[in-house]
Design a protein around this motif. Structure first.
Motif, PDB file in Angstrom:
ATOM      1  N   GLN A 351     -15.406 -55.271  -5.160  1.00  0.00           N
ATOM      2  CA  GLN A 351     -14.003 -55.248  -5.675  1.00  0.00           C
ATOM      3  C   GLN A 351     -13.901 -55.162  -7.136  1.00  0.00           C
ATOM      4  O   GLN A 351     -14.802 -55.659  -7.757  1.00  0.00           O
ATOM      5  CB  GLN A 351     -13.438 -56.658  -5.281  1.00  0.00           C
ATOM      6  N   ARG A 352     -12.938 -54.248  -7.454  1.00  0.00           N
ATOM      7  CA  ARG A 352     -12.506 -54.160  -8.856  1.00  0.00           C
ATOM      8  C   ARG A 352     -11.896 -55.417  -9.443  1.00  0.00           C
ATOM      9  O   ARG A 352     -10.840 -55.880  -8.852  1.00  0.00           O
ATOM     10  CB  ARG A 352     -11.894 -53.031  -9.223  1.00  0.00           C
ATOM     11  N   CYS A 353     -12.533 -55.872 -10.614  1.00  0.00           N
ATOM     12  CA  CYS A 353     -11.756 -57.152 -11.278  1.00  0.00           C
ATOM     13  C   CYS A 353     -11.618 -57.090 -12.851  1.00  0.00           C
ATOM     14  O   CYS A 353     -12.186 -56.257 -13.317  1.00  0.00           O
ATOM     15  CB  CYS A 353     -12.837 -58.311 -10.875  1.00  0.00           C
ATOM     16  N   GLY A 354     -10.892 -57.819 -13.325  1.00  0.00           N
ATOM     17  CA  GLY A 354     -10.486 -57.798 -14.703  1.00  0.00           C
ATOM     18  C   GLY A 354     -11.209 -58.886 -15.533  1.00  0.00           C
ATOM     19  O   GLY A 354     -12.322 -59.574 -14.691  1.00  0.00           O
ATOM     20  N   LEU A 355     -10.991 -59.001 -16.859  1.00  0.00           N
ATOM     21  CA  LEU A 355     -11.812 -59.884 -17.497  1.00  0.00           C
ATOM     22  C   LEU A 355     -11.677 -61.412 -17.102  1.00  0.00           C
ATOM     23  O   LEU A 355     -12.452 -62.576 -17.267  1.00  0.00           O
ATOM     24  CB  LEU A 355     -11.186 -60.037 -19.017  1.00  0.00           C
ATOM     25  N   ALA A 356     -10.510 -61.837 -16.534  1.00  0.00           N
ATOM     26  CA  ALA A 356     -10.045 -63.150 -16.068  1.00  0.00           C
ATOM     27  C   ALA A 356     -10.777 -63.601 -14.758  1.00  0.00           C
ATOM     28  O   ALA A 356     -10.416 -64.955 -14.517  1.00  0.00           O
ATOM     29  CB  ALA A 356      -8.322 -63.536 -16.099  1.00  0.00           C
ATOM     30  N   HIS A 357     -11.200 -62.831 -14.199  1.00  0.00           N
ATOM     31  CA  HIS A 357     -11.841 -63.074 -12.750  1.00  0.00           C
ATOM     32  C   HIS A 357     -12.964 -64.200 -12.921  1.00  0.00           C
ATOM     33  O   HIS A 357     -13.870 -63.748 -13.723  1.00  0.00           O
ATOM     34  CB  HIS A 357     -12.445 -61.801 -11.980  1.00  0.00           C
ATOM     35  N   SER A 358     -12.828 -65.231 -12.090  1.00  0.00           N
ATOM     36  CA  SER A 358     -14.033 -66.223 -12.314  1.00  0.00           C
ATOM     37  C   SER A 358     -15.249 -65.845 -11.261  1.00  0.00           C
ATOM     38  O   SER A 358     -14.876 -65.505 -10.178  1.00  0.00           O
ATOM     39  CB  SER A 358     -13.508 -67.441 -11.760  1.00  0.00           C
ATOM     40  N   LEU A 359     -16.674 -66.022 -11.882  1.00  0.00           N
ATOM     41  CA  LEU A 359     -17.414 -65.548 -11.002  1.00  0.00           C
ATOM     42  C   LEU A 359     -18.244 -66.645 -10.582  1.00  0.00           C
ATOM     43  O   LEU A 359     -18.210 -67.836 -10.905  1.00  0.00           O
ATOM     44  CB  LEU A 359     -18.612 -64.809 -11.953  1.00  0.00           C
ATOM     45  N   TYR A 360     -18.943 -66.622  -9.517  1.00  0.00           N
ATOM     46  CA  TYR A 360     -19.588 -67.478  -8.647  1.00  0.00           C
ATOM     47  C   TYR A 360     -21.061 -67.230  -8.676  1.00  0.00           C
ATOM     48  O   TYR A 360     -21.624 -66.518  -9.229  1.00  0.00           O
ATOM     49  CB  TYR A 360     -19.242 -67.512  -7.155  1.00  0.00           C
ATOM     50  N   ASP A 361     -21.932 -68.329  -8.444  1.00  0.00           N
ATOM     51  CA  ASP A 361     -23.376 -68.108  -8.370  1.00  0.00           C
ATOM     52  C   ASP A 361     -23.884 -67.007  -7.308  1.00  0.00           C
ATOM     53  O   ASP A 361     -23.338 -66.914  -6.310  1.00  0.00           O
ATOM     54  CB  ASP A 361     -24.132 -69.639  -8.161  1.00  0.00           C
ATOM     55  N   GLU A 362     -24.997 -66.403  -8.100  1.00  0.00           N
ATOM     56  CA  GLU A 362     -25.530 -65.262  -7.652  1.00  0.00           C
ATOM     57  C   GLU A 362     -24.592 -64.114  -7.382  1.00  0.00           C
ATOM     58  O   GLU A 362     -25.024 -63.251  -6.413  1.00  0.00           O
ATOM     59  CB  GLU A 362     -26.203 -65.707  -6.250  1.00  0.00           C
ATOM     60  N   ASP A 363     -23.534 -63.933  -7.990  1.00  0.00           N
ATOM     61  CA  ASP A 363     -22.751 -62.695  -7.951  1.00  0.00           C
ATOM     62  C   ASP A 363     -23.410 -61.531  -8.686  1.00  0.00           C
ATOM     63  O   ASP A 363     -24.308 -61.656  -9.316  1.00  0.00           O
ATOM     64  CB  ASP A 363     -21.462 -63.017  -8.572  1.00  0.00           C
ATOM     65  N   VAL A 364     -23.074 -60.436  -8.235  1.00  0.00           N
ATOM     66  CA  VAL A 364     -23.575 -59.013  -8.742  1.00  0.00           C
ATOM     67  C   VAL A 364     -22.307 -58.355  -9.459  1.00  0.00           C
ATOM     68  O   VAL A 364     -21.409 -58.189  -9.125  1.00  0.00           O
ATOM     69  CB  VAL A 364     -24.274 -58.109  -7.744  1.00  0.00           C
TER      70      VAL A 364
END
Length: 402
Positions: A351-364
């Motif tokens: 998925q395309r995301c911007g700067l404000a997107h929150s990441l979860y553990d073990e994301d790529v």
């Protein structure tokens, strides 16, 4: 002339004998503000000193820092020797550790720096022992492990005293800063507004506190209710909000009933390094309270690099795409276009995301840069071999019109 410590004790005695009612609230606000200012002065270095005082601050290494704080002989050095390769001296007498001893915990592809600090005594916030140096290191930690001796029968008393010593010097354990906007101004007077109902503090209290700090122009907006002490923290502006885990060590020297009672308390765990009880739980608790997030980077056209993840933390910089870009390189934000994310933080993969997107553990994550304007302009693009051959053919053809 009375010293700062004597002034603090006099104010505390006066507050203790003052009855709390509507008539004395203004006086209590003034006393609390004076007490906070005196405690801030107590932590400042003496005037006219040539340089910083003697300390034992060590270089920050790893992805997070955890500090062990407690009274002497509660097992801090044993914890450091158990979970790291550093061997700290352990003995049956008090004050075995006289300086800060660092160690590294390797857990889930991350490096966590664990600091064994000397034992502090009651009155450490006033400078007794080496309390000021210990507290200075604690303010730089991402997590505080408050260690008490469960088998001594004084665990609750130790916990109460340690919490008080840390809160006196501006450390707020397991608290969040109140949602209150405060800004000093040069002119315009004091404007107070609120978007909620205030129960623990009134506009008169706010006026009194600002007057005590000699603030004549300011803007205050309450988005949620807060206490008088919390508003004093906002005015001071030097408070540190940090997570704290209460570790009851030497749990093998107490009863099962006492162990069950301790485990039901919030932000608390039991441990025994001697009997190797709860060692895995100890590491998982540290990981949970630090809020670490591992993010793996993926270059374009290549497989993700699962060997060296980016480690983001909730407390320091956040876990957004922007924080990941800053950790990769600070100039990456200037050419950032969008990010492609794989993992649990997105609705569909990728998925395309911007700067404000929150990441979860073990994301790529794969960062896509903006294309240069010269590359996007067709007039500035270099001609390929096909275009060159066409131009040569046009030049070789005779002009039929002539």
């Amino acid at each position: 002339m009375a010293t700062i410590v004597e002034k603090i004790k006099d104010i505390e005695k006066e507050m203790a004998r003052t009855q709390i009612n509507k008539a004395t609230m203004s006086h209590l606000c003034t006393l609390r503000a004076k007490l906070a200012k005196l405690r801030t002065q107590l932590l400042e270095p003496p005037k006219g000193s040539a340089g910083p005082g003697e300390g034992f601050e060590v270089e920050r290494v790893g992805d997070a820092r955890v500090a062990l704080i407690g009274f002497p002989s509660v097992g801090k050095s044993t914890i450091l020797s158990t979970f790291t390769s550093t061997k700290s001296e352990c003995a049956a007498y008090e004050f075995t550790t006289l300086t800060c001893i660092p160690g590294i915990i390797y857990h889930k592809d991350t490096r966590i720096q664990l600091l064994d600090l000397p034992g502090i005594i009651e009155g450490a916030s006033e400078g007794k022992g080496r309390g000021r140096q210990v507290i200075a290191v604690a303010r730089s930690a991402d997590l505080i492990l408050l260690v008490v001796d469960a088998g001594s029968g004084k665990a609750e008393r130790q916990r109460e005293l340690l919490v008080r010593e840390l809160e006196v010097v501006g450390l707020r354990l397991n608290q969040k800063p109140p949602n209150v906007f405060f800004k000093r101004k040069k002119t315009g007077g004091i404007t107070i507004s609120s978007s909620c109902q205030l129960q623990n503090i009134s506009e008169r209290d706010v006026q009194q506190l600002l007057h005590e700090y000699r603030i004549n122009s300011a803007e205050v907006l309450f988005r949620e209710d807060c206490t008088i002490d919390q508003f004093i923290d906002i005015i001071e502006g030097n408070r540190k909000y940090v997570r704290c885990l209460y570790v009851y060590n030497k749990i093998d020297m107490t009863t099962i009933e006492e162990c069950d009672r301790i485990m039901q308390m919030p932000n608390t765990m039991v441990l025994s390094c001697q009997m190797k009880l709860n060692l895995d739980v100890f590491l998982d608790k540290i990981w949970e309270y630090l809020g670490l997030v591992r993010v793996y980077t993926k270059p374009r056209g290549k497989k993700p690099d699962f060997g060296d993840p980016l480690v983001l933390t909730d407390g320091r910089y956040g876990t957004t795409v922007e924080a990941a870009c800053k950790q990769i390189h600070r100039t990456l934000l200037q050419s950032f276009d969008y990010a492609i994310v794989w993992g649990l933080s997105v609705k569909h993969t990728p998925q395309r995301c911007g700067l404000a997107h929150s990441l979860y553990d073990e994301d790529v994550i794969q960062v896509v840069k903006k294309r240069n304007q010269k590359e996007l302009d067709p007039h500035n693009q270099k001609k390929g071999p096909v275009e060159k051959s066409r131009n040569q053919i046009k030049k070789a053809k005779p002009n039929l019109k002539s």
